[in-house]
Design an enzyme around this catalytic site. Sequence first.
Site, PDB file in Angstrom:
ATOM      1  N   GLU A 167      -4.235  -0.179  -8.349  1.00  0.00           N
ATOM      2  CA  GLU A 167      -3.140   0.712  -8.738  1.00  0.00           C
ATOM      3  C   GLU A 167      -1.999  -0.154  -9.275  1.00  0.00           C
ATOM      4  OE1 GLU A 167      -2.986   4.793  -6.131  1.00  0.00           O
ATOM      5  OE2 GLU A 167      -2.507   2.979  -5.027  1.00  0.00           O
TER       6      GLU A 167
ATOM      7  N   SER B  47       0.824  -1.215   0.000  1.00  0.00           N
ATOM      8  CA  SER B  47       0.000   0.000   0.000  1.00  0.00           C
ATOM      9  C   SER B  47       0.854   1.259   0.000  1.00  0.00           C
ATOM     10  CB  SER B  47      -0.891   0.039   1.246  1.00  0.00           C
ATOM     11  OG  SER B  47      -1.555  -1.180   1.403  1.00  0.00           O
TER      12      SER B  47
ATOM     13  N   ASN C 100      -3.115   6.507  -1.436  1.00  0.00           N
ATOM     14  CA  ASN C 100      -2.745   6.559  -0.017  1.00  0.00           C
ATOM     15  C   ASN C 100      -1.862   7.760   0.308  1.00  0.00           C
ATOM     16  OD1 ASN C 100      -4.292   4.450   0.817  1.00  0.00           O
ATOM     17  ND2 ASN C 100      -2.663   2.928   0.774  1.00  0.00           N
TER      18      ASN C 100
ATOM     19  N   HIS D 172      -1.393  -2.776  -6.306  1.00  0.00           N
ATOM     20  CA  HIS D 172      -2.007  -2.381  -5.037  1.00  0.00           C
ATOM     21  C   HIS D 172      -3.510  -2.610  -5.111  1.00  0.00           C
ATOM     22  CE1 HIS D 172      -3.277   1.014  -2.084  1.00  0.00           C
ATOM     23  NE2 HIS D 172      -3.292  -0.163  -1.503  1.00  0.00           N
TER      24      HIS D 172
END
Length: 706
Positions: free
Chosen positions: A450, A417, A488, A438
């Site tokens: 991702e 992440s 994130n 991800h």
Amino acid sequence: MTDHTNAGAAHARRDEDILVITIDHPPVNALSADVRRDLSAAVDAAQSDPLVRAILLVGAGKNFIAGADIREFGKPPKAPILPDVCNQIEASQKPVVAVLHGAALGGGLEIALAAHYRIALASAKLGLPEVNLGLLPGAGGTQRTPRLIGAAAALDLMLSGKHLSADAALKAGLVDTIGEGSDALSAGLTYTRQLLAQGAAPRRSRDATAALADRAAALAEAAAAGEHVAKTLRGLYSPAKIVEAVRAAIEQPFDEGLRTERALFLQCLDSPQRAGLVHAFFAERETTKIPELKEGKARRLDSVGVVGGGTMGAGIAVSVLDAGLPVVMVEQDDAALERGRARITQVYDLLVKKGRISADERDARLARFTGATSYDALDNADLIIEAVFEDMDVKLGVFAQLDRVAKPGAVLATNTSYLDVDRIATATRGPADVLGLHFFSPANIMKLLEVVVGAHTAPDTVATGFELARRLRKTAVRAGVCDGFIGNRILAVHRQAADMMMEDGASPYDIDAAVRGFGYPMGPYQMADLAGGDIGWATRKRRAATRDPAVRYVQIPDCLCERGWFGQKTGRGFYLYPDGARLGTQDPEVLAIIDDERTRARVTPRAFTQEDIQRRYLAAMINEAANVLHQGIALRPSDVDVVFLSGYGFPRYHGGPMHYADSVGLGSVLADIRACAKEDPAFWKPSPLLVQLVESGRNFASLNAA
């Protein structure tokens, strides 16, 4: 076949006494201006042709008509407009039959509803999904559908945007019969000849009265739908207009109802929500336009390995099994492997229980699953996804093992992440084969993936990541390497802005309510409790050494974690979850901790309005997103929008943070950031890209086209 041949977007040929009009506008027979013009001309010509006794509408290729032509979105419509074509079809003096196969959606279904008879093949999918674009069916769909299937069923179809199978459409009364086989033309001709033999005359949907005969009951159904919209589709504009249009179908004569529908349609067309939803629709189609897909083709992808059987590993395995691919899962020992297998089985058992899949289908998917406790079991996998604990040393150890066992050309992916994909790749001899994938939790449900491209990742490795996403029916977005990638990284910053407001005087419950008020399904503290506070805590501890000492650090979330309050899984976090409750209640002890922290940090609390909270929260998000673009971590603003729409619950009707920033004006966002910078210049630093765009009078959308 004879006569009337032409090669337009809709072309007509006579088969004895039936005029067959074929919609032929690849790839999905969308209703372009050319299709509307040719269709209208053919229906018109048939009226005065003594050799034509009936008209059959059929789609070329795999679909009847999949809906409006998205290439014409945002342009002024050319005549004839679709409502006029539908009315012309319905007014035909000769019976018109529509044969539906593949997609009969939106305007395509409205054309069919204007026809006098409808036959569907088994492959047909019928729906009026305009609500997904902030619109309502604007070519008579809101007036004809309730007349055919009743107010409740029509509202359900239009408000959900769902598709009906041929059988469900027959049962509802949307079609008259199901055709045999897969040849639309021959099924349509057979049915039309039967109708002619029975002396069938035009039968117009506008004249159907049975389904709305009990007017009081129909109005009660519309009222119930209105209440449902107010409760569950909170903040959305077009659903209420759909209910209003159906009410017109119940209360007004047909032609007046059509005028009401048109007025409501134009109101929806004009709304900012329609612009946001259409932007989201196109943004999702743009994410595959990346340089690597021009340079490389996907490698072979017939089998997948997954390392780790925790929540994330199991969710990834389910996703891959659902796509029809075999999975080999590796865990460190038999007990851990058994837990991983149990998690996967539990997902499928629940789907069977809910009636989503059959027991046979569950068994077929589980039969593609193999478990092992040795990395050697991965020696034949085309793609291996590591899904172990978010710790650099652990991941480096796994990749050293994968480097040993993987066959030449296998793609090695890390489901991290936050961590540095380039550093993880150093554990292998072939960093060109390594990328980040991800997944978002739960991985078998969340749409976003991702695809993180490292400094040495080969184009065909990236192409393989995008191909996996396609097969898993996920939305892939290309991201560069940085701490947290696109989503994130931005999340950490706007969550920090929320924490600062919390320390400054807004309670976490005020902040969550304001974020929900903007249209999110849940606020940041509800989200933190759902995800588990320990994940963020581990990340903050990892970053502690590199934290900028000038930037304020709010310790409240750490205080809760130190007490073991990690959210739902521990029964309390920012909220209390008594007896395993899913919905949290406010916790006075948390408010007391916040007060203590304010005293420790020498903060005098002040009041924040809902608008203050929203503006700061969004300004922090938009500013960091501009930095992500400025540094090339995301290729284009619309990709950032897709990440937030698909992975973080950003309200779709706002189009994503970049589209939203454009809609309120970048100058006003920059002014908010500069106002906040007066009290905290270390955190609120305007992004160079944002400043540049404002100074040159441009917006984020201008970078999408670039």
